[in-house]
Design a protein around this motif. Structure first.
Motif, PDB file in Angstrom:
ATOM      1  N   SER A  67      38.234  58.686  42.488  1.00  0.00           N
ATOM      2  CA  SER A  67      37.775  58.641  41.098  1.00  0.00           C
ATOM      3  C   SER A  67      37.263  57.256  40.737  1.00  0.00           C
ATOM      4  O   SER A  67      37.705  56.252  41.300  1.00  0.00           O
ATOM      5  CB  SER A  67      38.918  59.008  40.151  1.00  0.00           C
ATOM      6  N   LEU A  68      36.347  57.242  39.799  1.00  0.00           N
ATOM      7  CA  LEU A  68      35.856  56.007  39.190  1.00  0.00           C
ATOM      8  C   LEU A  68      35.591  56.268  37.721  1.00  0.00           C
ATOM      9  O   LEU A  68      35.288  57.412  37.340  1.00  0.00           O
ATOM     10  CB  LEU A  68      34.558  55.525  39.857  1.00  0.00           C
ATOM     11  N   ARG A  69      35.665  55.223  36.923  1.00  0.00           N
ATOM     12  CA  ARG A  69      35.327  55.325  35.499  1.00  0.00           C
ATOM     13  C   ARG A  69      34.285  54.274  35.169  1.00  0.00           C
ATOM     14  O   ARG A  69      34.539  53.078  35.316  1.00  0.00           O
ATOM     15  CB  ARG A  69      36.557  55.121  34.630  1.00  0.00           C
ATOM     16  N   LEU A  70      33.125  54.738  34.730  1.00  0.00           N
ATOM     17  CA  LEU A  70      32.054  53.846  34.324  1.00  0.00           C
ATOM     18  C   LEU A  70      32.126  53.597  32.822  1.00  0.00           C
ATOM     19  O   LEU A  70      32.504  54.486  32.057  1.00  0.00           O
ATOM     20  CB  LEU A  70      30.700  54.445  34.675  1.00  0.00           C
ATOM     21  N   SER A  71      31.728  52.385  32.435  1.00  0.00           N
ATOM     22  CA  SER A  71      31.652  52.036  31.015  1.00  0.00           C
ATOM     23  C   SER A  71      30.283  51.454  30.709  1.00  0.00           C
ATOM     24  O   SER A  71      29.646  50.849  31.577  1.00  0.00           O
ATOM     25  CB  SER A  71      32.724  51.008  30.651  1.00  0.00           C
ATOM     26  N   CYS A  72      29.844  51.639  29.479  1.00  0.00           N
ATOM     27  CA  CYS A  72      28.571  51.088  29.019  1.00  0.00           C
ATOM     28  C   CYS A  72      28.784  50.625  27.579  1.00  0.00           C
ATOM     29  O   CYS A  72      28.914  51.449  26.669  1.00  0.00           O
ATOM     30  CB  CYS A  72      27.485  52.147  29.101  1.00  0.00           C
ATOM     31  N   ALA A  73      28.830  49.323  27.391  1.00  0.00           N
ATOM     32  CA  ALA A  73      29.097  48.753  26.075  1.00  0.00           C
ATOM     33  C   ALA A  73      27.794  48.297  25.432  1.00  0.00           C
ATOM     34  O   ALA A  73      27.045  47.517  26.028  1.00  0.00           O
ATOM     35  CB  ALA A  73      30.062  47.585  26.198  1.00  0.00           C
ATOM     36  N   THR A  99      33.457  63.677  33.296  1.00  0.00           N
ATOM     37  CA  THR A  99      33.666  63.812  31.855  1.00  0.00           C
ATOM     38  C   THR A  99      33.010  62.642  31.149  1.00  0.00           C
ATOM     39  O   THR A  99      33.340  61.483  31.433  1.00  0.00           O
ATOM     40  CB  THR A  99      35.156  63.851  31.505  1.00  0.00           C
ATOM     41  N   ILE A 100      32.091  62.953  30.244  1.00  0.00           N
ATOM     42  CA  ILE A 100      31.447  61.917  29.438  1.00  0.00           C
ATOM     43  C   ILE A 100      32.179  61.809  28.109  1.00  0.00           C
ATOM     44  O   ILE A 100      32.606  62.821  27.535  1.00  0.00           O
ATOM     45  CB  ILE A 100      29.943  62.235  29.226  1.00  0.00           C
ATOM     46  N   SER A 101      32.345  60.582  27.626  1.00  0.00           N
ATOM     47  CA  SER A 101      33.011  60.371  26.335  1.00  0.00           C
ATOM     48  C   SER A 101      32.452  59.110  25.703  1.00  0.00           C
ATOM     49  O   SER A 101      31.740  58.332  26.356  1.00  0.00           O
ATOM     50  CB  SER A 101      34.527  60.266  26.514  1.00  0.00           C
ATOM     51  N   ARG A 102      32.757  58.901  24.446  1.00  0.00           N
ATOM     52  CA  ARG A 102      32.277  57.722  23.733  1.00  0.00           C
ATOM     53  C   ARG A 102      33.328  57.268  22.737  1.00  0.00           C
ATOM     54  O   ARG A 102      34.069  58.083  22.177  1.00  0.00           O
ATOM     55  CB  ARG A 102      30.944  58.011  23.027  1.00  0.00           C
ATOM     56  N   ASP A 103      33.351  55.965  22.507  1.00  0.00           N
ATOM     57  CA  ASP A 103      34.190  55.358  21.483  1.00  0.00           C
ATOM     58  C   ASP A 103      33.232  54.788  20.448  1.00  0.00           C
ATOM     59  O   ASP A 103      32.634  53.728  20.659  1.00  0.00           O
ATOM     60  CB  ASP A 103      35.070  54.272  22.087  1.00  0.00           C
ATOM     61  N   LEU A 142      30.229  53.814  25.828  1.00  0.00           N
ATOM     62  CA  LEU A 142      30.081  55.096  26.510  1.00  0.00           C
ATOM     63  C   LEU A 142      30.861  55.043  27.812  1.00  0.00           C
ATOM     64  O   LEU A 142      30.911  54.002  28.472  1.00  0.00           O
ATOM     65  CB  LEU A 142      28.599  55.342  26.804  1.00  0.00           C
ATOM     66  N   TYR A 143      31.454  56.173  28.172  1.00  0.00           N
ATOM     67  CA  TYR A 143      32.237  56.252  29.405  1.00  0.00           C
ATOM     68  C   TYR A 143      31.791  57.446  30.260  1.00  0.00           C
ATOM     69  O   TYR A 143      31.253  58.431  29.744  1.00  0.00           O
ATOM     70  CB  TYR A 143      33.728  56.412  29.102  1.00  0.00           C
ATOM     71  N   LEU A 144      32.052  57.333  31.549  1.00  0.00           N
ATOM     72  CA  LEU A 144      31.881  58.468  32.448  1.00  0.00           C
ATOM     73  C   LEU A 144      33.049  58.457  33.423  1.00  0.00           C
ATOM     74  O   LEU A 144      33.132  57.577  34.288  1.00  0.00           O
ATOM     75  CB  LEU A 144      30.559  58.409  33.209  1.00  0.00           C
ATOM     76  N   GLN A 145      33.962  59.408  33.253  1.00  0.00           N
ATOM     77  CA  GLN A 145      35.071  59.569  34.178  1.00  0.00           C
ATOM     78  C   GLN A 145      34.609  60.486  35.301  1.00  0.00           C
ATOM     79  O   GLN A 145      34.215  61.624  35.049  1.00  0.00           O
ATOM     80  CB  GLN A 145      36.280  60.163  33.471  1.00  0.00           C
ATOM     81  N   MET A 146      34.657  59.975  36.513  1.00  0.00           N
ATOM     82  CA  MET A 146      34.179  60.733  37.669  1.00  0.00           C
ATOM     83  C   MET A 146      35.340  61.004  38.613  1.00  0.00           C
ATOM     84  O   MET A 146      35.932  60.073  39.155  1.00  0.00           O
ATOM     85  CB  MET A 146      33.083  59.945  38.391  1.00  0.00           C
ATOM     86  N   ASN A 147      35.678  62.267  38.775  1.00  0.00           N
ATOM     87  CA  ASN A 147      36.767  62.692  39.653  1.00  0.00           C
ATOM     88  C   ASN A 147      36.211  63.516  40.808  1.00  0.00           C
ATOM     89  O   ASN A 147      35.074  63.988  40.763  1.00  0.00           O
ATOM     90  CB  ASN A 147      37.784  63.508  38.875  1.00  0.00           C
ATOM     91  N   SER A 148      37.024  63.684  41.827  1.00  0.00           N
ATOM     92  CA  SER A 148      36.637  64.479  43.005  1.00  0.00           C
ATOM     93  C   SER A 148      35.249  64.081  43.504  1.00  0.00           C
ATOM     94  O   SER A 148      34.386  64.924  43.760  1.00  0.00           O
ATOM     95  CB  SER A 148      36.661  65.975  42.653  1.00  0.00           C
ATOM     96  N   LEU A 149      35.049  62.800  43.648  1.00  0.00           N
ATOM     97  CA  LEU A 149      33.732  62.293  44.034  1.00  0.00           C
ATOM     98  C   LEU A 149      33.342  62.742  45.437  1.00  0.00           C
ATOM     99  O   LEU A 149      34.193  62.881  46.323  1.00  0.00           O
ATOM    100  CB  LEU A 149      33.707  60.768  43.940  1.00  0.00           C
ATOM    101  N   LYS A 150      32.043  62.968  45.599  1.00  0.00           N
ATOM    102  CA  LYS A 150      31.477  63.418  46.871  1.00  0.00           C
ATOM    103  C   LYS A 150      30.442  62.396  47.347  1.00  0.00           C
ATOM    104  O   LYS A 150      29.867  61.672  46.530  1.00  0.00           O
ATOM    105  CB  LYS A 150      30.785  64.773  46.679  1.00  0.00           C
TER     106      LYS A 150
END
Length: 121
Positions: free
Chosen positions: A17-23, A68-72, A78-86
């Motif tokens: 998994s990785l979590r990307l952020s964009c501020a 999963t995309i989300s935002r604060d 902005l966030y992107l939670q990436m699981n089960s990466l291929k």
């Protein structure tokens, strides 16, 4: 002007998994939709996920159930939670935001600088 700073990319093994952020910072009255794109070597940039100001989300088929995309909104982030990466998720990931800078202005599009995600098999 608006600046976007991305973070969170890296090297991970398949299944990880990785979590990307964009501020976003700068002259921002409101942010409409926010999106993540990715571009793999030799391929066109593709839309991965979208989140609208009301929270509605949309995903490309290949990441549904894994990302999963989300935002604060308070942090304009902005966030992107990436699981089960291929391995096929390997690409440079870019955020894109639609920003309204003033009440009398028109929305403008801004892009992040990109962050590399590499998934090893």
């Amino acid at each position: 002007q608006v600046q976007l700073v991305e973070s969170g990319g890296g090297l991970v093994q398949a299944g990880g998994s990785l979590r990307l952020s964009c501020a976003a910072s700068g002259r921002i009255l409101s942010i409409n939709f926010m999106e993540w794109y990715r571009q793999a070597p030799g391929k066109q940039r593709e839309l991965v996920a979208t989140i609208f100001s009301g929270g509605t989300t949309a995903y490309t088929d290949s990441v549904k159930g894994r990302f999963t995309i989300s935002r604060d909104n308070a942090k304009n982030t902005l966030y992107l939670q990436m699981n089960s990466l291929k391995p096929e998720d390997t690409a440079v990931y870019y955020c894109k935001v639609n920003v309204l800078a003033s009440r009398s202005g028109v929305p403008s599009i801004y892009w992040g600088q990109g962050t590399q995600v590499t998934v090893s098999s």
